[in-house]
Every structure is written in C-alpha cells, then in structure tokens.
Design a protein around this motif. Sequence first.
Motif, PDB file in Angstrom:
ATOM      1  N   TYR A 159      13.023 -15.540 -69.057  1.00 32.94           N
ATOM      2  CA  TYR A 159      11.898 -15.417 -68.126  1.00 32.94           C
ATOM      3  C   TYR A 159      11.028 -14.204 -68.432  1.00 32.94           C
ATOM      4  N   GLY A 160      11.611 -13.168 -69.021  1.00 37.70           N
ATOM      5  CA  GLY A 160      10.840 -11.983 -69.361  1.00 37.70           C
ATOM      6  C   GLY A 160       9.793 -12.277 -70.415  1.00 37.70           C
ATOM      7  N   ALA A 206      19.030 -15.314 -61.803  1.00 42.27           N
ATOM      8  CA  ALA A 206      17.700 -14.721 -61.637  1.00 42.27           C
ATOM      9  C   ALA A 206      17.464 -14.312 -60.183  1.00 42.27           C
ATOM     10  N   THR A 331      14.647  -7.880 -66.493  1.00 39.90           N
ATOM     11  CA  THR A 331      14.355  -9.156 -67.148  1.00 39.90           C
ATOM     12  C   THR A 331      14.788  -9.192 -68.607  1.00 39.90           C
TER      13      THR A 331
END
Length: 369
Positions: A159-160, A206, A331
Amino acid sequence: MKKKLLKNMEWTVLIVSLALVVIGLFSLFSATQDTEYGEFKKQLQWLIISVPFLILAISIDYNVIVRFSSLAYLVILALLVGVLFTEPISGASSWYKIGENFTFQPSELAKIVVILFLAFMLNKLQIRGRKEINKIWKLFIYLVFAMIPVLLIMKQPDYGTAAAFLTAIVFMLFVSGIDKKYIIAVCLLVAVAVPIVYKYVLPDHAVKRIQVFLNPELDPRGAGYNIRQSKLAIGAGQVFGMGYRQGNQTQLGFLHPKTTDFIFSVIGEELGFVATGSIIILYIVLITKSIYIAKTAKDNIGSYLAIGISGIFFFHFVENIGMTIGLLPITGVPLPFVSYGGSSLVTNFICIGLLLNISSRRQRAIFVE
C-alpha cells in the motif's frame, strides 16, 4: 554531451542526491556491523550498478525515451502480474529472487515506466490544447491506465508504494490544467471513500497499523513495538546524538528493520537532530529543484515527467520520516537514497538522470495557467 546541455543542467539535484547516498552508506555501515556489513556491501554494489543507468537517463533525449514508454508499460504490467505468483517475502509478493543474494522489486521500476507512459498519454490527450484533459472520456482513459498498475501493486500487497503512485498521478493531473471542479469532486469522493475502505476493504494488518498509529499503547509489544522503538531512538539522540555506532536501540537489536524503514531512526539516535534536520533540508532542496525543473521544462512531456518524479520523492520523504516519528502510519516506504534497497536505488538514480536530462534541454517556462 554538448557544453550547452551541461551548462543548463540543474547540478544541485545531483549533488543533493549524492550527499544523501553518502549519508545512507555512513548509516548502513553503522547499522550492519552486527551482520558483518552485509547490506552495506550490497548497497555499494547497487550504487555501482546504478551509475550506468544514471548516465543513460541523462544522455538519451527524454522525448526519445518516452516513445518507448507504451511497450515498457506493457512489460511492467506483465512483471507486476507475474510477481503475484512468487513466494511471499515478509508477507508480500513483491520481489523476484535473482540468485541467492539479490532480489528485484518490479514496483520500483514501475514508478519510472508509469510516469513516462502517463506523461506520453497526457501529451497525446492534450494534442488540441491543455484543456482537453477536462473532457470526461479523456480523463477516464488516463485514470484507467494510471490505476491498473496501482491496483496490481495493492494486490501484492504494497500500500505504501501504491500511495506513492497515487501522489505522482495527482501531481501530474494538477499540472496538466485540470479543472478545479474535478479536484473538489475527488476531495469529496475521498472523504466518503476513506471510512468505507477502512471498514470493508483494508486487510486486518493494515487496519491494525492504523489503529496503532492512532493509539500506540494499543499493542506495545506487537504492532506498536516498532514505532515505539523508533521514537525512543530518535528521542535518545537529542541534538548531537549518542555517537556514531553507539546507539542503544540500533546496536542492541531493538530497532527493526533498521536498514530500510527505520534508517532515519538510526541517524536520529546516533547523530541527533543536527543530522536529521540536515537530511530534511536536503530533501526539501531536492523536491523544490525538481518542481522548478518541471516549471522550466521546454515542453509538456518534460514538465509532466519532472512533476511526477517530484511527487514520488515528496511522498517517500514525508511518509518515511512521518512514520518514524509517529506522525503517519507505518507503510514500509523506504527513504530515497538513504535506506537499503537495490531496486529503489537504481530507480531513484534513473529519476535523477531524467531530471538532469529535462533541465539540460529546457528553454522557457511553460508551467503556467
């Protein structure tokens, strides 16, 4: 290379990036003394590998490079699909293993390829004028091609890096002359989507990271452990640090992963606020110079390329430092040029090469309404 090109080149960008590399190597040497300097040695090898890519990115006219971006985009999509079927490392299917010692992360190379392709697309969509991007169907086409690699990277999951792509996409659209009504609409959409994504889309790990970010004491020995140790390390450094290779959290193994995500914490603990403050200044100079190159590029493609690269650097800088001091969720985003990572280092030097390429060929400012 012609003297005129060398004269126009924004050398500050190269000098700052090399300064950050030196700081990174200095810190990695300290952080890896308990592992016989393994990652430090690998980073030196990757630095040597990066040099020819930097020279190529400077030497070949960026308009020529952009012509091959469509083919490169298809290749990178194939790599991003293929990596999903590899064996996960640290819970993510993000790397191809090369031999026993090296790994390759296609999402890093994708940053360059996608920015090149999106710059090419924007230029084609605006062939009749900059306002053409405000036509719904043209904007839709752009967003579809922009989001395909983002979704594949989220699938890994990473996701980063996906957020870094989104930042670059927003930067490029903002410069393209997009109407303010779309900006307002997106802001409203994000405000509505965030709670929905948080509740129904994000995986458990997350969600846990966000919860720990909001309340670090929620799981101090589990999900909140890394950020607690990071803040302890930076706080212990105070103004001048505990001394090079003398950090408690760093050298006693409490800080993890200290060579990638939390390298800024290593620097903060051992060299203090003076060093970390200097690093922040260097990144601000790098990003502002990148934006200036976008402003003074000779054509739209150069402007879009430079601003897209600025977006990548901006996100990584803000997110990595923000997460190490507890201002943003963790992240796994590396600090450009400083954190250990071969794919990241090569990609960052290609970005620098493209910025120098664009600046060397600039003639007049076009970054205007």
